[in-house]
Design an enzyme around this catalytic site. Structure first.
Site, PDB file in Angstrom:
ATOM      1  N   ASP A 209       0.832  -1.656  -0.245  1.00 51.95           N
ATOM      2  CA  ASP A 209       0.366  -0.147  -0.374  1.00 51.95           C
ATOM      3  C   ASP A 209       0.996   1.251  -0.138  1.00 51.95           C
ATOM      4  OD1 ASP A 209      -3.307   1.067   1.116  1.00 51.95           O
ATOM      5  OD2 ASP A 209      -1.972   2.395   1.787  1.00 51.95           O
ATOM      6  N   ASN A 217      -3.120  12.644  -3.763  1.00 47.74           N
ATOM      7  CA  ASN A 217      -3.966  13.043  -5.290  1.00 47.74           C
ATOM      8  C   ASN A 217      -4.509  14.279  -4.540  1.00 47.74           C
ATOM      9  OD1 ASN A 217      -4.065  11.125  -6.607  1.00 47.74           O
ATOM     10  ND2 ASN A 217      -5.259   9.625  -5.378  1.00 47.74           N
ATOM     11  N   HIS A 222      -4.977  14.139  -9.333  1.00 50.24           N
ATOM     12  CA  HIS A 222      -5.158  12.900  -9.049  1.00 50.24           C
ATOM     13  C   HIS A 222      -3.465  12.620 -10.690  1.00 50.24           C
ATOM     14  CE1 HIS A 222      -8.636  11.734  -7.033  1.00 50.24           C
ATOM     15  NE2 HIS A 222      -8.456  12.303  -6.994  1.00 50.24           N
ATOM     16  N   ASP A 226      -1.913   9.490 -10.124  1.00 49.50           N
ATOM     17  CA  ASP A 226      -1.103   8.641 -11.603  1.00 49.50           C
ATOM     18  C   ASP A 226      -0.129   8.047 -12.264  1.00 49.50           C
ATOM     19  OD1 ASP A 226      -4.594   8.046 -11.804  1.00 49.50           O
ATOM     20  OD2 ASP A 226      -4.558   9.086 -13.311  1.00 49.50           O
ATOM     21  N   GLU A 252      -4.387   2.410  -4.326  1.00 51.21           N
ATOM     22  CA  GLU A 252      -3.135   2.505  -4.131  1.00 51.21           C
ATOM     23  C   GLU A 252      -2.871   1.119  -3.826  1.00 51.21           C
ATOM     24  OE1 GLU A 252      -5.123   4.212  -0.659  1.00 51.21           O
ATOM     25  OE2 GLU A 252      -5.735   3.975  -2.340  1.00 51.21           O
TER      26      GLU A 252
END
Length: 349
Positions: A209, A217, A222, A226, A252
């Site tokens: 994680d 974010n 975002h 990404d 994630e």
């Protein structure tokens, strides 16, 4: 022609890359005059192309698939020692033909994906290849390549290119069991483990994680989030072996199936990956860290094993993050309690 058409029908009935590969090799083996048909894995080592047998038929007519790490495979050879294939790869060409010796003529068909080659089909026959035969073989190869692309599209996460969640159960079963019901018998030799090492020659599952990903974010947007996911996926690929399996489960969270190694090596490999992420500079974002929880993959159903790894992961996240935690160690220290998890109780991720 009829047996070839029947083989093509069988080939496009598979929903698995390995069996699709075996099927196209079986189809090519059915051509007259064939001496040997096999799949080669192509990889880079010290800046040079190397290849090694990946799928081939033994003397008993049984298909075998390599399970050892490519870089340490004693059967690996420098592609530079195969001039026609080397020239083909350098030119990004679609095929190469060469005479290997008396009664041995080779045709190589690289599988190009995004300007990279990881696989090459090798067809060897007793006589020189006629133009008509090359065209026919190429037609079969194109069907194989097109269908492989369709499988990739359905099995891969669109953003990172890693395996997606729906492929996990099948890959988990293959890593932890030997399915004798398969019509094609595949022997998957395993890596040799350290003699006397605890947990030698076992399979391990880790849940990964990205720490504080929501903050990435929220702060950077975002688009940069990404980019972080893509870069972490790239670090995952470079940190594990070709026959280990890496999945993006969504958001994630990632899952790694580490095959055939000892507990000590699993600790080392997962911590090396964690350190690789910590040391990487992410553009705009700066430093990113990950937390990892892992467990033996050999005791329980996929949902049970995932549940244990998930417990170890969240212990890591609640106790400082940027660390690797092994489930059994946490239980032995009284820091976690074992839970019985059934498929009806929870749906993970």
């Amino acid at each position: 022609m009829k047996p070839i058409l029947q083989n093509l029908v069988e080939m496009t009935g598979h929903r698995d890359h390995l069996r699709l590969e075996v099927s196209v090799l079986t189809t090519l083996q059915a051509f007259s005059g064939m001496v040997q048909v096999r799949s080669l894995e192509v990889f880079m080592l010290d800046g040079e192309y190397y290849c090694r047998p990946r799928t081939w038929m033994d003397g008993r007519g049984q298909w075998l698939s390599a399970g050892t790490e490519a870089q340490s495979d004693p059967q690996r050879v420098r592609v530079a020692d195969m001039p026609a294939l080397h020239e083909c790869l350098q030119a990004h060409a679609s095929q190469a033909v060469a005479k290997l010796g008396k009664g041995r003529h080779a045709l190589w068909l690289p599988v190009w994906m995004n300007d990279k080659v990881h696989t090459c089909l090798e067809v060897i026959q007793a006589r020189p290849f006629s133009a008509q035969k090359i065209d026919t073989i190429n037609s079969v190869f194109q069907v194989f390549q097109n269908y492989q692309s369709l499988l990739d599209y359905s099995e891969r996460d669109a953003l990172t290119g890693l395996f997606n969640r729906k492929t996990f159960d099948e890959q988990f079963a293959r890593a932890t069991t030997h399915d004798t019901s398969e019509p094609i018998a595949l022997e998957l030799p395993r890596d040799s483990a350290e003699p006397g090492a605890e947990g030698a020659d076992k399979q391990w599952l880790a849940v990964v994680d990205i720490d504080h990903f929501k903050m990435v974010n929220d702060r950077f947007g975002h688009l940069y989030g990404d980019e972080v996911l893509i870069l972490v996926a790239n670090i995952l690929r470079s940190s594990f072996r070709s026959h280990d399996r890496i999945f993006r489960f969504g958001g994630e969270e990632f899952v790694v199936l580490l095959r055939s190694t000892s507990l000590a090596t699993a600790h080392k490999v997962f911590n090396r990956f964690r350190k690789n992420v910590e040391d990487y500079y992410f553009p705009q974002v700066g430093q990113v860290t990950v937390s990892v929880g892992f467990v033996s993959a050999e005791n329980g159903s996929p949902v049970e094993v995932l549940g244990r790894a998930d417990q170890a992961l969240y212990f890591a996240k609640e106790n400082g993050r940027n660390q690797v935690r092994y489930y059994d160690d946490l239980v032995a220290a009284g820091l976690l309690q074992t839970k019985q998890v059934s498929n009806d109780d929870v749906e993970l991720f």
